[in-house]
Design an enzyme around this catalytic site. Structure first.
Site, PDB file in Angstrom:
ATOM      1  N   GLU A 177       0.827  -1.216   0.000  1.00  0.00           N
ATOM      2  CA  GLU A 177       0.000   0.000   0.000  1.00  0.00           C
ATOM      3  C   GLU A 177       0.857   1.259   0.000  1.00  0.00           C
ATOM      4  OE1 GLU A 177      -3.278   0.010   2.798  1.00  0.00           O
ATOM      5  OE2 GLU A 177      -3.453   2.186   2.680  1.00  0.00           O
TER       6      GLU A 177
ATOM      7  N   LYS B  44      -7.450  -0.133  11.360  1.00  0.00           N
ATOM      8  CA  LYS B  44      -6.859  -0.673  10.121  1.00  0.00           C
ATOM      9  C   LYS B  44      -5.627   0.144   9.751  1.00  0.00           C
ATOM     10  CE  LYS B  44      -6.341  -1.149   5.451  1.00  0.00           C
ATOM     11  NZ  LYS B  44      -5.519  -0.317   4.558  1.00  0.00           N
TER      12      LYS B  44
ATOM     13  N   ASP C  88       3.929 -13.615  12.211  1.00  0.00           N
ATOM     14  CA  ASP C  88       2.577 -14.028  11.809  1.00  0.00           C
ATOM     15  C   ASP C  88       1.633 -12.827  11.866  1.00  0.00           C
ATOM     16  OD1 ASP C  88       0.003 -15.080  11.702  1.00  0.00           O
ATOM     17  OD2 ASP C  88       0.485 -16.852  12.892  1.00  0.00           O
TER      18      ASP C  88
ATOM     19  N   HIS D 138      -2.204  10.557  -0.652  1.00  0.00           N
ATOM     20  CA  HIS D 138      -2.369   9.193  -1.123  1.00  0.00           C
ATOM     21  C   HIS D 138      -2.369   9.159  -2.645  1.00  0.00           C
ATOM     22  CE1 HIS D 138      -3.481   5.054  -0.656  1.00  0.00           C
ATOM     23  NE2 HIS D 138      -4.442   5.217  -1.534  1.00  0.00           N
TER      24      HIS D 138
HETATM   25  C1  MEV Z   1      -5.897   3.580   4.840  1.00  0.00           C
HETATM   26  O1  MEV Z   1      -5.256   2.368   4.517  1.00  0.00           O
HETATM   27  C2  MEV Z   1      -5.852   3.847   6.327  1.00  0.00           C
HETATM   28  C3  MEV Z   1      -6.729   5.008   6.812  1.00  0.00           C
HETATM   29  O2  MEV Z   1      -8.057   4.836   6.334  1.00  0.00           O
HETATM   30  C4  MEV Z   1      -6.672   4.988   8.319  1.00  0.00           C
HETATM   31  C5  MEV Z   1      -7.663   5.932   8.967  1.00  0.00           C
HETATM   32  O3  MEV Z   1      -8.712   6.255   8.363  1.00  0.00           O
HETATM   33  O4  MEV Z   1      -7.397   6.299  10.128  1.00  0.00           O
HETATM   34  C6  MEV Z   1      -6.233   6.318   6.262  1.00  0.00           C
END
Ligand code: MEV
Length: 427
Positions: A86, A264, A280, A378
């Protein structure tokens, strides 16, 4: 009715060599010679090692390894290898770490290196009685567990504690035994699973019940890695940025829909280091998410507050079952190199650094989200992926990507037409 598709029933597939397996898959999926050659090229992981790590190997999957710079953890500068597909993940850690470097970086600690294995007992009419009978055997259980792994004991690890609970389930009352084991520099799954399997028949004999599952718990809450850090308000763009980030944290901690995304992002950083070091990822992810729900409500793995000086204080506490010995950590040459780059000498040191990376990742995500939004940074990186998907190679990638960002349309069709234009000009 006869199927037009070839059959997936390939007897003895596991006994074939890698080239023979590739031939079988090629016949199944109509792969061409180039595609077969691609699979055969296992890159910097030898086919032999790959073939012994998992079953039915037909190739390897290369994931970029980036190095996060600017990290200072417990006063020591570290370069952090991160394996991820990513874009923005490595850059996010670099940026967060740069903004706290002059203020001392990250401070970390660890609750211990204890793992839990569970033994499920059913079919006892007097579960509370059975519970006490098992607890009475603690000394015997300790000897039995430690005999399973004398090397671990020699290294200072081994059995530490015994916990037994009677729980109500849809299938009736069950008596659940936990053995708590210090697994030191090993992730510990093999050690504790062996002990649980050895102990289970004894538990049946002592209680008259039937033991069923004997397996570690990935909710490694006796192996919590902690990190904290203070970002000076002046270094992060002022009070409005700080307050926006804290509000974002409050949102995540209150709402599971947001918490899933928030966590995430944290795992973007954590899993990338876990993977780079051959550990792992699924074990760490399962532990993290279960821990995030420990209050009976799924919330944030991090905490964000304002210090008395008005600065931004972030902290994280997360189960971190990682090791330095065993499995891919010792066998995968890239994992071995990642550990060398990190310069860690114990599983605890590794776990603590990983927690700091998770906190750094969360800082950057919250800051971007609370200010310009995530897409700006991004998309600048993502535009390069899109340019490559459109067929750009070499310096075409940056040139096409730049145009996509300038136009504010990071789309495949736009990249394709820009690439055509570029090649037309070049030709
Ligand atoms: C993207 O991989 C992760 C985010 O969505 C985390 C977040 O929203 O805090 C940018």
């Amino acid at each position: 009715m006869t199927s037009l598709r070839p059959s997936s029933r390939i007897g003895g597939f596991h006994k074939l060599s890698i080239p023979q397996r590739i031939d079988a898959v090629a016949a199944f999926a109509s792969l061409g010679e180039d595609e077969k050659a691609h699979l055969l090229n296992t890159g910097n992981l030898s086919a032999d090692v790959a073939d012994h790590l998992i079953e039915n190997v037909v190739g390897t999957m290369n994931i970029p390894v980036g190095v996060a710079t600017n990290m200072k953890v417990d006063g020591i500068d570290r370069l952090i290898p991160m394996a991820t597909e990513e874009s923005s993940v490595v850059a996010a850690v670099c940026n967060a770490a740069r903004q706290c470097y002059d203020n001392g970086g990250f401070i970390t600690s660890m609750s211990g290196t204890l793992m839990i294995a569970q033994i499920q007992l059913t079919g006892v009419s007097d579960p509370e009685h059975a519970r006490i009978r098992i607890l009475e055997r603690k000394t015997e259980i300790q000897s039995l567990c430690d005999e399973c792994d004398p090397i671990l004991v020699k290294l200072g690890g081994g059995f530490r504690d015994l916990e037994v609970r009677a729980i109500q389930t849809a299938g009736g009352t069950m008596v659940i035994t936990h053995i708590v084991v210090d697994t030191r520099d090993a992730m510990g799954a093999n050690a504790v699973n062996t002990m649980a399997e050895k102990l289970a028949p004894k538990i049946s004999a002592w209680t008259g019940g039937q033991t069923n599952l004997r397996i570690l718990s990935n909710l490694a809450d006796r192996r919590l890695a902690r990190a904290r850090c203070v970002w000076r308000v002046a270094d992060i763009g002022g009070e409005a940025v700080r307050d926006g980030m804290i509000s974002a944290y409050h949102f995540a901690d209150a709402d599971p829909y947001r918490a899933a995304t928030h966590n995430k992002g944290i795992m973007n950083g954590i899993s990338a280091v876990v993977l780079a070091t051959g550990n792992d990822t699924r074990a760490v992810e399962a532990g993290a998410h279960a821990y995030a729900a420990r209050r009976g409500h799924y919330g944030s793995l991090t905490r964000w507050e304002i210090t008395a000086e008005g600065d931004l204080a972030g902290s994280i506490e997360v189960p971190m079952a990682v090791g330095l010995v065993g499995g891919a950590t010792k066998l995968h040459p890239t994992a071995k190199l990642a550990l060398k780059i990190l310069g860690v000498t114990s599983a605890e040191e590794l776990a603590r650094i990983i927690a700091a990376v998770g906190l750094a990742q969360n800082f950057s995500a919250l800051k971007a989200l609370a200010t310009t939004g995530i897409q700006k940074g991004h998309m600048a990186l993502h535009s390069q992926n899109i340019a490559m998907m459109a067929g750009a190679v070499g310096d075409e990638i940056d040139r096409v990507a730049r145009v996509l960002v300038e136009k504010g349309t990071v789309r495949l069709d736009v990249a394709e037409s820009e690439l055509k234009k570029l090649r037309g000009v070049v030709a």
